[in-house]
Design a protein around this motif. Structure first.
Motif, PDB file in Angstrom:
ATOM      1  N   ILE A 340       0.852  -1.193   0.000  1.00 55.27           N
ATOM      2  CA  ILE A 340       0.000   0.000   0.000  1.00 55.27           C
ATOM      3  C   ILE A 340       0.886   1.241   0.000  1.00 55.27           C
ATOM      4  N   TYR A 341       0.507   2.240  -0.790  1.00 59.17           N
ATOM      5  CA  TYR A 341       1.122   3.560  -0.705  1.00 59.17           C
ATOM      6  C   TYR A 341       0.153   4.494   0.016  1.00 59.17           C
ATOM      7  N   PRO A 342       0.662   5.408   0.853  1.00 68.67           N
ATOM      8  CA  PRO A 342      -0.234   6.315   1.596  1.00 68.67           C
ATOM      9  C   PRO A 342      -1.284   7.025   0.746  1.00 68.67           C
ATOM     10  N   PRO A 343      -0.963   7.513  -0.485  1.00 65.78           N
ATOM     11  CA  PRO A 343      -2.010   8.202  -1.260  1.00 65.78           C
ATOM     12  C   PRO A 343      -3.260   7.356  -1.514  1.00 65.78           C
ATOM     13  N   ALA A 344      -3.093   6.033  -1.581  1.00 65.61           N
ATOM     14  CA  ALA A 344      -4.262   5.161  -1.788  1.00 65.61           C
ATOM     15  C   ALA A 344      -5.177   5.214  -0.564  1.00 65.61           C
ATOM     16  N   ILE A 345      -4.581   5.321   0.621  1.00 61.79           N
ATOM     17  CA  ILE A 345      -5.380   5.418   1.849  1.00 61.79           C
ATOM     18  C   ILE A 345      -6.004   6.809   1.953  1.00 61.79           C
ATOM     19  N   PHE A 346      -5.229   7.843   1.561  1.00 64.89           N
ATOM     20  CA  PHE A 346      -5.789   9.200   1.538  1.00 64.89           C
ATOM     21  C   PHE A 346      -7.070   9.216   0.703  1.00 64.89           C
ATOM     22  N   ASP A 347      -6.998   8.579  -0.449  1.00 65.86           N
ATOM     23  CA  ASP A 347      -8.121   8.584  -1.390  1.00 65.86           C
ATOM     24  C   ASP A 347      -9.372   7.965  -0.762  1.00 65.86           C
ATOM     25  N   ILE A 348      -9.186   6.884  -0.029  1.00 62.88           N
ATOM     26  CA  ILE A 348     -10.316   6.208   0.613  1.00 62.88           C
ATOM     27  C   ILE A 348     -10.899   7.080   1.723  1.00 62.88           C
TER      28      ILE A 348
END
Length: 430
Positions: A340-348
């Protein structure tokens, strides 16, 4: 170095010829003046006479942020009396790096942003409101200011924060353009909605977005960008830059990637071994600066994962375009078998309306593996928020991170720790 503002509109072959000549000048300059590159060339037995084209770059070793942190002043190529400004990186990933600029470097920086704002449909008749730090050795604020002055636009230096003051200034001075961090634009929207400001009829019609991406890999607006646009339908321009490269990649009106400025930088996408990758292949963004006197860089790995496109753009520019950044290589998380990259979690999290604010933390657990914790602020009761969040996160991330809930004041302290120039949304405690 003489700048070539129309080079981006020339065929790639012409751009490559220009860059090959500029590269040879840079290598000679670094060999004669840079203690760091003198040592690096010697250790790797590099004969710069063998580097005759941009393609030959891959025969040179790469450098990294760690090299600059450990050998900061060995990158300096001029005597102290030629330094006219000191700037510094934010220190997000380790100790800050000082970047020294000569008078020519400052002029190059202004030219870089002048060209960037022109790419983003900037005009001398625009009024730009700068909602960002303009002090504390922050290069970007100074660069935007200098570039806009060179373009001839009017400037309003409001700095970051205080949505009420920002809106008052927008309406009082009729600012039609803003330069801002996208997540702060959400604060502006929230204030507007609470104070009956009609977002579809404000003076602002475009935003140059800095510090955070508003686009997904396919160039469509990501969750953050879409959330802003749905409520405030203005024109967005994504940007990518760093203090070290002293150069920006900025979108044009078509929003299909940040345009390389071929007279200022040579961009490569490289694999783990430093080998240049073809178009539309993801790897690490690596840059070689052109025309910098103080601290030029050769094959500098930025740590950011992206790809590039070399097809002509509808705007008429033939220069290569950098995709939205997938994430930072150093911030990649291996969590329960999932990468996982942090931007993917930001997006969620940006998509979940009851999550007001957040900080993502990664740390090493007792087993020596990555552990993921989400620090959250919500107006819902904690039990309700946890019950709703867990299936969303499990479904979209395929894993269930630890959840920790905070008050608004606690969240503010986490996001803006003492001495920070930027809002913190990711903390790496591994």
């Amino acid at each position: 170095m003489n700048f070539h503002p129309r080079l981006a509109f020339e065929p790639l072959s012409t751009q490559n010829d220009y860059q090959a000549k500029a590269l040879r000048q840079l290598l000679e300059y670094a060999r004669d003046r840079s203690p760091f590159y003198q040592k690096l060339f010697s250790e790797h037995k590099i004969n710069i006479d063998n580097i005759k084209s941009v393609r030959d770059l891959e025969f040179l070793p790469t450098t990294s942020k760690m090299d600059m942190q450990e050998h900061n002043w060995d990158f300096l190529c001029v005597p102290d009396h030629e330094i006219k400004e000191y700037t510094a990186t934010s220190g997000t990933l380790g100790k800050p790096v000082t970047i020294a600029l000569t008078e020519n470097d400052l002029q190059r920086l202004a030219y870089n942003e002048h060209q960037s704002f022109l790419c983003a449909d900037g005009k001398p008749t625009d009024v730009y409101q700068l909602m960002l730090t303009l002090d504390r050795q922050f290069m970007a604020g100074m660069a935007y200011y200098s570039g806009l002055r060179q373009m001839g636009a009017a400037l309003v230096r409001t700095g970051p924060g205080l949505p009420s003051m920002q809106w008052d200034t927008i309406n009082r001075l009729q600012s039609n353009s803003i330069v801002a961090v996208p997540s702060f634009m959400l604060k502006l929207i929230e204030h507007a909605q609470e104070n009956q400001i009609d977002l579809k009829h404000t003076p602002v019609h475009k935003a140059v977005c800095i510090g955070e991406s508003i686009r997904a890999a396919d160039f469509e607006l990501n969750t953050l960008g879409q959330r802003i646009y749905d409520q405030w339908p203005i024109k967005f321009y994504n940007t990518y830059a760093s203090t070290e490269m002293q150069t920006a990649f900025t979108e044009c009106t078509h929003g299909m990637g940040g345009h390389e400025q071929p007279d200022l930088v040579i961009m490569e996408i490289v694999d783990d071994h430093g080998k240049a990758m073809p178009p539309v292949s993801y790897g690490e963004v690596t840059i070689t600066t052109l025309g910098i006197e103080g601290m030029p860089l050769i094959r500098y790995r930025t740590g950011d994962i992206a790809c590039y496109y070399d097809s002509p753009c509808a705007c008429g520019r033939m220069s290569r375009r950098l995709s939205p950044v997938l994430g930072r290589k150093q911030q990649m998380i291996k969590y329960k078998g999932t990468t996982i990259y942090p931007p993917a979690i930001f997006d969620i999290l940006n998509e979940i309306p009851f999550v007001q604010e957040y900080v993502i933390e990664v740390f090493t657990n007792d087993l020596g593996t990555d552990e993921l914790k989400l620090h959250l602020h919500t107006l819902l009761p904690v039990d309700d928020a946890e019950r709703k969040l867990k299936p969303i996160l499990q479904g979209k991330l395929r894993v269930s991170p630890l959840l920790h809930f905070h008050s608004s004041a606690e969240m503010l302290q986490m996001q803006f720790p003492t001495g920070s120039r930027k809002q913190v949304k990711f903390v790496d405690n591994r």
